[in-house]
Enzyme design. Structure first.
Site, PDB file in Angstrom:
ATOM      1  N   GLU A  31       6.124 -39.852   5.981  1.00  0.00           N
ATOM      2  CA  GLU A  31       5.947 -40.727   7.148  1.00  0.00           C
ATOM      3  C   GLU A  31       4.781 -40.288   8.046  1.00  0.00           C
ATOM      4  O   GLU A  31       4.949 -40.018   9.245  1.00  0.00           O
ATOM      5  CB  GLU A  31       7.259 -40.839   7.915  1.00  0.00           C
ATOM      6  CG  GLU A  31       8.347 -41.458   7.048  1.00  0.00           C
ATOM      7  CD  GLU A  31       9.648 -41.772   7.766  1.00  0.00           C
ATOM      8  OE1 GLU A  31       9.806 -41.369   8.932  1.00  0.00           O
ATOM      9  OE2 GLU A  31      10.510 -42.438   7.155  1.00  0.00           O
ATOM     10  N   GLU A  77      12.866 -44.057   0.772  1.00  0.00           N
ATOM     11  CA  GLU A  77      13.973 -43.971   1.733  1.00  0.00           C
ATOM     12  C   GLU A  77      14.422 -45.380   2.099  1.00  0.00           C
ATOM     13  O   GLU A  77      13.590 -46.234   2.406  1.00  0.00           O
ATOM     14  CB  GLU A  77      13.581 -43.251   3.032  1.00  0.00           C
ATOM     15  CG  GLU A  77      13.452 -41.753   2.941  1.00  0.00           C
ATOM     16  CD  GLU A  77      13.178 -41.107   4.308  1.00  0.00           C
ATOM     17  OE1 GLU A  77      13.610 -41.678   5.347  1.00  0.00           O
ATOM     18  OE2 GLU A  77      12.529 -40.050   4.332  1.00  0.00           O
TER      19      GLU A  77
END
Length: 499
Positions: free
Chosen positions: A182, A296
């Site tokens: 991320e 995810e």
């Protein structure tokens, strides 16, 4: 209700005034219908707590439990390069010194339990970081770019060579190497974020491929389905290796963050809308055949017991599978276990953790949902009925999932279904279900007094209460079956194939 039909009534006790049942819907399933491949993309990969936690026996016990009810092949986690792993230091001359002993224990443990690593290369060792900038997780990972890219390249090169020497290229070539986590959020402190991440990615991908071209590398591992089109353009323009695209989204992400719109999307809509967006971006890119791995996903990115600890997860997962089919190669559920410490040490078994199993190895409804949906077939039969998946196993058995989805905080009316089977000679079916009264441990936990620290005896009682009810056999008359599915209910109907 016709006496000629077998009746399955799945009960739900509601605190509020009962809602009127929906009109009975008839779902016709033709056992001879053509079908499309239905790969089980939702159960091959799972996320988990950071790397060092995989050395705990509780983590490995939970992994073994999940392996019994899914087809899990890969495990992903953060922080394999964190200082607690002891990977990187400097000698008196300021030269890098590498130590892979804990990494070996981590990966040995995964392989011994029948799964492979999905290697997320993060976070930055302190002695390699340009700045001591830390993310807010309890374990405070360093998210700075490297101070010296030659040393970063040396670390990645040494790690790749070590893994190949230890496990062999035939094994390691089946792993995935994902660059960072991320970087569009506070997990990456480079400025500007995107261009500095490109630098990190380029160095990492080229270092891995220089060791062996068979190693698989990808990114950008972004939150909120971000950067994918730009990432693929960059890789094409700069001739940087990329073997897969990875990104993330959660059911309660906001449309403005994912799509740049002011829409109000529900948990049911968000994940697969994002998957379809990225799928389209890949197809429109200069690298249209790159696989998409959603590394995810979950119904919530925060801790909400009414979401991740609740029967809501059964219909939500089934609906996500139904909508995402055909748009993604793999999806990695975050996470398989509440052996997890991003918000600190677990303080109570049920706090809305991401895991399928609560602390103490207690299966949640989500665990049971994965167990049910594992039995879906490898082929999907066309069926446009909402809340329905019709599949066929290799032996000809039909496996049909039906559910009654309700947004969190609401209750749906009872779903009444008349299931009609054609071109099938079966005289009976089996039915298995989860809902508020079946496969839901939380009621037993409340009756126990919600102990913060359950004893071993109480843990055993909770695990027993959490168990998925056994399938019930029901006779068919004229190929028909009636079902009543309560709010948040998920039902699996199995029709044996012809002998």
């Amino acid at each position: 209700m016709s006496a000629a039909r077998a009746l399955v009534v799945i009960l739900l006790t509601l605190a509020a005034t009962p809602l009127a049942a929906q009109p009975r819907e008839t779902i016709t399933v033709d056992a001879s219908a053509a079908a499309e491949p239905f790969p089980h993309f939702w159960e091959h990969m799972f996320g988990s707590g950071r790397a060092v936690l995989s050395l705990r026996e509780s983590y490995r016990e939970d992994l073994r439990a999940v392996r019994t009810i899914t087809a899990v092949r890969y495990i992903r986690f953060h922080a394999v390069l964190n200082d607690e792993m002891g990977v990187y230091s400097l000698n008196a001359r300021g030269e890098p010194v590498f130590n892979f002993s804990y990494i070996d224990q981590v990966y040995d443990g995964l392989l011994a339990n029948g799964v492979r690593p999905f290697v997320e290369l993060s976070f930055m060792p302190a002695k390699l970081a340009a700045h001591d900038i830390r993310q807010s997780f309890w374990y405070r990972p360093i998210v700075s770019p490297p101070a010296n890219y030659q040393h970063w390249d040396a670390l990645i090169t040494a790690l790749a060579r070590h893994l190949i020497e230890r496990y062999g290229i035939d094994e390691v070539s089946q792993w995935y190497f994902e660059v960072w986590n991320e970087p569009n959020l506070d997990f990456w402190a480079g400025e500007p974020k995107q261009s500095t991440y490109w630098t990190l990615y380029d160095h990492t991908a080229r270092s891995l491929k220089a060791v062996d071209a068979k190693l698989r590398v990808g990114g950008p591992a972004t939150a909120q389905a971000a950067w994918v089109a730009a990432f693929l353009r960059h890789c094409k323009d700069k001739q940087v290796p990329v073997d897969f695209v990875s990104t993330h989204v959660y059911g309660d992400d906001k449309a403005k963050d994912v799509f740049g719109t002011s829409e109000r999307l529900t948990r049911r809509q968000m994940v697969c809308r994002a998957v379809q967006k990225v799928h389209s971006e890949i197809q429109a890119s200069p690298l249209p055949s790159v696989p998409l791995i959603w590394s995810e996903f979950n119904a919530s990115w925060s801790n909400h017991p009414e979401v991740t600890d609740a029967p809501f997860m059964g219909p939500w997962l089934a609906e996500t599978i139904r909508q995402c089919d055909g748009f993604v190669q793999e999806m990695s559920y975050w996470t398989f276990s509440d052996v997890f410490e991003e918000q600190g040490v677990v303080k109570t078994p049920f706090y809305g953790g991401f895991g399928l199993l609560a602390a103490g190895g207690i299966p949640k409804p989500a665990f049971n949902a994965f167990a049910l949906l594992h039995h879906l077939g490898e082929q999907r039969l066309a069926n446009d009925t909402p809340g329905t998946l019709v599949t066929r196993q290799s032996d000809g058995a039909l496996v049909i999932a039906l559910w009654n989805y309700a947004e969190v905080g609401t209750a749906a009316p009872m779903r009444s279904v008349a299931l009609r089977l054609t071109h099938n000679a079966a005289h009976s079916v089996t039915v298995q279900s989860i809902d508020d009264a079946h496969g839901n441990v939380y009621t037993a936990y409340e009756h126990m007094g919600s102990p913060r620290y359950p004893t071993q005896r109480e843990l055993a009682q909770l695990r027993e209460a959490a168990a998925l009810p056994a399938p019930i056999t029901h006779s068919l008359q004229s190929g028909e079956l009636d079902l009543e599915i309560p709010s948040d209910g998920l039902v699996l109907v199995t029709v044996a194939g012809s002998p």
